[in-house]
Design an enzyme around this catalytic site. Structure first.
Site, PDB file in Angstrom:
ATOM      1  CD  GLU A  53      -2.259  -9.525   1.418  1.00  0.00           C
ATOM      2  OE1 GLU A  53      -2.238  -9.448   0.182  1.00  0.00           O
ATOM      3  OE2 GLU A  53      -2.272  -8.537   2.167  1.00  0.00           O
ATOM      4  CE  LYS A 115      -2.314  -6.396  -5.970  1.00  0.00           C
ATOM      5  NZ  LYS A 115      -1.440  -5.212  -6.120  1.00  0.00           N
ATOM      6  CB  VAL A 135      -6.446  -6.037   2.065  1.00  0.00           C
ATOM      7  CG1 VAL A 135      -7.285  -5.694   3.305  1.00  0.00           C
ATOM      8  CG2 VAL A 135      -4.963  -6.023   2.423  1.00  0.00           C
ATOM      9  CG  ASP A 167      -5.925   4.573  -7.844  1.00  0.00           C
ATOM     10  OD1 ASP A 167      -6.508   3.636  -7.282  1.00  0.00           O
ATOM     11  OD2 ASP A 167      -4.818   4.459  -8.408  1.00  0.00           O
ATOM     12  CB  SER A 169      -7.387   0.660  -1.930  1.00  0.00           C
ATOM     13  OG  SER A 169      -7.417  -0.718  -1.617  1.00  0.00           O
ATOM     14  CG  ASP A 171      -7.370  -3.154   0.380  1.00  0.00           C
ATOM     15  OD1 ASP A 171      -7.854  -4.008  -0.394  1.00  0.00           O
ATOM     16  OD2 ASP A 171      -6.146  -2.989   0.550  1.00  0.00           O
ATOM     17  CE  LYS A 188       3.775  -0.898   0.471  1.00  0.00           C
ATOM     18  NZ  LYS A 188       2.743  -1.888   0.792  1.00  0.00           N
TER      19      LYS A 188
END
Length: 341
Positions: A53, A115, A135, A167, A169, A171, A188
């Site tokens: 990426e 982004k 990602v 919220d 992601s 991904d 994370k």
């Protein structure tokens, strides 16, 4: 409409991956997607290719460390006989594999690059903007180019308090619908990991632990949460990817690689700084896509630059594993999907 505006009349030598692509001496070009000469040659010859990426370059590290790290990561792959395909968007053109000058441009642009997740790809291409792929977007574009393997630092997930903020992601949803294997250090620990794994299960995503039964939490090798399967070798993972393809399963695979023991000590310092930075971000009301840049900068300050070193080492460890898997995958016989499930 954007595709129609950008696509010139097809010619006989156009790339089959994307309608608006033809060949030049250095790249496949004249449209919104180009493959570097190096990547095209590897794909044509059936040689191993690993996607990378570009958000890590533009948003993950300061210049010039970002460009230096990108070059070193690509070098690790080439040293092992694997072709790197760093993916990003420059002036509205999607690059599958970058020249050194492209990496330099990305590094200097830094956060000026948009982004880009799946939702943003078309608008960035249409507006001829610069975009660093997350990602989710990297998975999407790697799949379009026929690259089944992608290596990164860590995936996004369900944020804490998502029951109120929603919220989550992109991904995770991309992993549910794009058949690319993502090798990473897990997610994370600042995320809600139990909810992240539950979400992936709902999306039908295989979450594998590489030589571990425990889902890694980026700088923390053990989260205390079980993976859906354990894989103990590059060959076993390659066979799993091949079986996924042959069965026509449309979902991806997440492979969690624990941070090496030699990095565990410095990793614990980073984890402490991460918790402090998260608390500061919440107190200051930092939200949305401003959260990650704030955290990265603050964590780097709190650790005196050690977090950046640990982050780079972690990514390189994942890349070495990715190279081994790509080589093992290249040795397996090619198979056609039985069906798309």
């Amino acid at each position: 409409l954007a595709q129609a505006l950008l696509c010139p009349k097809p010619t006989s030598d156009w790339c089959p991956v994307f309608c608006a692509v033809s060949f030049t001496p250095h790249t496949m070009s004249l449209g919104p997607l180009v493959c570097s000469k190096e990547v095209k040659k590897a794909l044509d010859q059936g040689k191993p290719v690993v996607a990378l990426e570009s958000t890590i370059i533009s948003h993950g590290m300061p210049y010039p460390q970002n460009v230096q790290t990108a070059r070193e990561v690509e070098g690790l792959l080439r040293e092992r006989g694997v072709t790197p395909a760093t993916i990003g968007i420059l002036d509205g053109v999607i690059h599958i594999g970058m020249e050194d000058s492209d990496l330099e441009k990305f590094g200097k642009l830094g956060p000026e690059c948009r982004k880009v997740s799946r939702r943003d790809v078309a608008s960035v291409v249409a507006r001829r903007e610069n975009g660093a792929t997350t990602v989710a977007a990297t998975m999407l574009l790697a799949h379009l180019a026929g690259i089944p393997l992608f290596v990164t630092g860590g995936i996004g997930g369900v944020h804490r308090g998502a029951e109120e903020s929603w919220d989550v992601s992109a991904d995770l949803t991309e992993l549910g619908k794009t058949p690319v294997c993502v090798i990473c250090a897990g997610a994370k620990s600042i995320l809600d990991l139990p909810k992240t794994l539950e979400y992936l299960e709902t999306q039908g995503v295989c979450v594998a632990g590489y030589k571990t039964d425990d889902f890694p939490a980026f700088f923390t090798p053990h989260s205390g949460l079980p993976v859906s399967c354990r894989i103990d070798s590059a060959e076993e993972l390659a066979s799993t990817i091949s079986a996924q393809h042959q069965l026509g399963l449309a979902s991806g695979i997440v492979v969690g690689v624990p941070v090496p023991d030699k990095l565990a000590a410095e990793a614990s310092v980073v984890e402490d700084a991460t918790r402090k930075a998260v608390a500061e971000a919440e107190a200051k009301g930092v939200k949305g896509n401003e959260v990650t840049p704030f955290l990265l900068a603050r964590i780097n300050e709190l650790t005196g630059g050690e977090s950046l070193k640990a982050n780079i080492a972690l990514i390189k460890n994942n890349v070495v594993v990715g190279a081994e898997v790509a080589l093992a995958l290249g040795k397996l016989p090619k198979s056609k999907p039985l069906a798309k499930l």
